[in-house]
Enzyme design. Sequence first.
Site, short mmCIF file in Angstrom:
data_model
loop_
_atom_site.label_atom_id
_atom_site.label_comp_id
_atom_site.label_asym_id
_atom_site.label_seq_id
_atom_site.Cartn_x
_atom_site.Cartn_y
_atom_site.Cartn_z
CE LYS A 200 32.98 89.23 22.49
NZ LYS A 200 32.05 90.22 23.55
CD GLU A 274 47.49 93.69 28.44
OE1 GLU A 274 47.75 93.67 30.17
OE2 GLU A 274 48.50 94.15 28.15
CB CYS A 308 42.78 95.60 34.99
SG CYS A 308 42.70 97.33 33.95
CD GLU A 409 39.65 91.72 38.33
OE1 GLU A 409 39.47 90.97 37.60
OE2 GLU A 409 40.50 92.42 38.23
P1 NAP Z 1 35.26 88.96 30.68
O1 NAP Z 1 34.30 88.36 31.38
O2 NAP Z 1 36.23 87.94 30.70
O3 NAP Z 1 34.52 89.19 29.33
C1 NAP Z 1 35.60 90.47 28.19
C2 NAP Z 1 35.23 90.22 27.02
O4 NAP Z 1 35.38 88.60 26.46
C3 NAP Z 1 33.58 90.53 26.70
O5 NAP Z 1 33.73 90.46 25.39
C4 NAP Z 1 33.07 88.54 26.77
O6 NAP Z 1 32.22 89.18 25.99
C5 NAP Z 1 34.11 88.25 26.45
N1 NAP Z 1 34.00 86.24 26.75
C6 NAP Z 1 33.05 86.14 27.66
N2 NAP Z 1 33.67 84.98 27.42
C7 NAP Z 1 34.52 84.22 26.64
C8 NAP Z 1 34.82 83.47 25.83
N3 NAP Z 1 34.33 82.48 25.91
N4 NAP Z 1 35.15 83.41 24.50
C9 NAP Z 1 35.58 85.03 24.47
N5 NAP Z 1 35.69 85.82 24.64
C10 NAP Z 1 34.71 85.52 25.85
O7 NAP Z 1 35.38 90.33 31.26
P2 NAP Z 1 34.33 91.33 31.72
O8 NAP Z 1 33.39 91.39 32.86
O9 NAP Z 1 34.20 92.03 30.25
O10 NAP Z 1 35.56 92.65 32.12
C11 NAP Z 1 36.09 92.96 34.04
C12 NAP Z 1 37.54 91.94 33.49
O11 NAP Z 1 38.51 92.44 32.19
C13 NAP Z 1 38.46 92.30 34.32
O12 NAP Z 1 38.32 91.18 35.38
C14 NAP Z 1 39.46 92.55 34.72
O13 NAP Z 1 39.98 93.05 35.03
C15 NAP Z 1 40.21 92.74 33.34
N6 NAP Z 1 40.93 93.90 32.38
C16 NAP Z 1 41.84 93.66 32.75
C17 NAP Z 1 41.93 94.82 32.00
C18 NAP Z 1 44.03 94.60 32.04
O14 NAP Z 1 44.40 95.84 30.40
N7 NAP Z 1 44.82 94.15 32.47
C19 NAP Z 1 41.51 95.77 31.18
C20 NAP Z 1 40.78 96.21 31.65
C21 NAP Z 1 39.75 95.12 32.09
P3 NAP Z 1 30.70 88.87 26.29
O15 NAP Z 1 30.72 90.44 25.86
O16 NAP Z 1 29.55 88.72 25.89
O17 NAP Z 1 30.69 89.12 28.02
#
Ligand code: NAP
Length: 506
Positions: A200, A274, A308, A409
Amino acid sequence: MTPDPQSSDRGALEIAERHERAASELIRETELQLYIDGVWVDSIGDARFDVRDPTTGIRLAMAQAGNAADIERAVTAAWRGYETWKTKSPAERQTILTEISDRVEARAEEFARLDSLDNGKPITEARGDIELVVDHFRYFAGAARTLEGKTVPVGRDQHVETIREPYGVVGQIIPWNFPLLMATWKLAPALAAGNAVVLKPAEETPLSLMEFVHEVGDLLPAGALNVVTGYGPEAGASLVEHPRVSKIAFTGSTEVGRGVMKGAANNLTDISLELGGKSPLIVFPDADVNRAVDVAIDAMFYNAGECCCAGTRLFVHDMLREQFVEEFAAAAEALVVGDPLLEKTDIGPKISATQVERTEQYIKLATEVGGQVVTGGGRPTDDRLGRGNFVLPTVIERAPHEARAAQEEIFGPVELVFGWNSYDRLIEQVNDVKFGLAAGIVTDDLTTARRAARDIEVGNVWVNQYNEFPAGQPFGGYKQSGIGRETARETIEAYTRTKTINFRVG
Ligand code: NAP
Ligand code: MG
């Protein structure tokens, strides 16, 4: 100088026209479908959502909000696909993954422009993402040949051997900040190990992945790769909680990751995470200020701070601090904020208006507790950028380290600068956050660099550079930044399980 309103309008129009042209060239279908069992299909439900351009606000495409029934179909198809995919020899999987990387490489510029358009990242940075996509598929193509078991000596009358087997069907969920690269970090090792996948993508940025599937879908058996777009709490959560998904790999925020872990616990599904970060960059007193400024600019403002691992807490030794802050602020001001499709742009828009508000809120929180804005501080005044989600590169000094802006963050281009003079106190402060993803060190003294690298509680340390991601180098977090490592040999292992077989001898 007051901008001339007519020329501002013309400027905005020029950007909009450029983006509409790029969209019509690059986007194959503006009504996206789901990819299940090797074919494009409509969701069982009617819900749809817009995929927007963060630079201009225009709608680029319409995507389908997959639901639990779509996930059910995709998981069933994936198990069928797995039956075929698992019969392929490692050499056959290697050949197919190599072909995937070759096809992406042949169209690298188109993929880069698509990610630039959909995510808002500068085209020069998007090209770097696609180079890594190609590199990671090649790396895991090779890694497909390396999975080995072992024999275990236990005595004369038994022969124990282990083999490594894929999980079967893996569920993967990714964020929007590096659209095709985050998909690659997950797909390449999972497929290399012989798993089938249901992935997804993030709502905001499905376009490059959809084009990727159009480009390479025919190379894989039907069902080996399935893509279901949709909302996290519906499509994402149904995937996480599905009883026939054997492993979940998630990249996203720590908060959502915690929920994913709870959801996976229902079926005790194996999981890798991650998550977010609040990474430090430490400048030692022997550092060359110019080099330290270059590293800090890269650490903080790459991808408009939507990384991230962004180096968002900058610890500069008091001996250099004044000179450093002056030069760092000047370098931040010199960054070109603008249309990400232009070569000269350093900082594109943030992904959404909500993310802009979140960033502004953190800037406000920092200033309320004594933080002083050295440069930036909010949206640009340039009217040409008025339709996009832009925030200026921002540097804040003198906020206390306990402040929310220093602990949480922000995910935007906001740097908090701290001074230091005692090493022990520095390390204490550096480690005083709940995250542990990455860190940077600037010094010419190897002993200092090694010692600090060991003292910092993070999964990744860069010395005299930042944001380097060669395939083969493990990446992942300590503390609340995650569980497991990506982009390396141990990642393909993590997409397999050990099976032990014990033979009676004689
Ligand atoms: P997010 O809100 O946590 O969303 C990530 C993914 O999870 C999206 O596809 C989201 O869908 C989905 N999601 C949301 N709620 C969910 C649920 N209840 N159950 C299952 N999946 C769900 O994060 P983001 O805002 O897209 O991305 C930014 C974050 O990613 C930051 O915190 C960043 O640090 C982290 N990140 C970490 C790494 C690493 O390697 N450590 C790399 C890149 C990013 P939707 O699209 O519908 O929201
Ligand atoms: Mg978008």
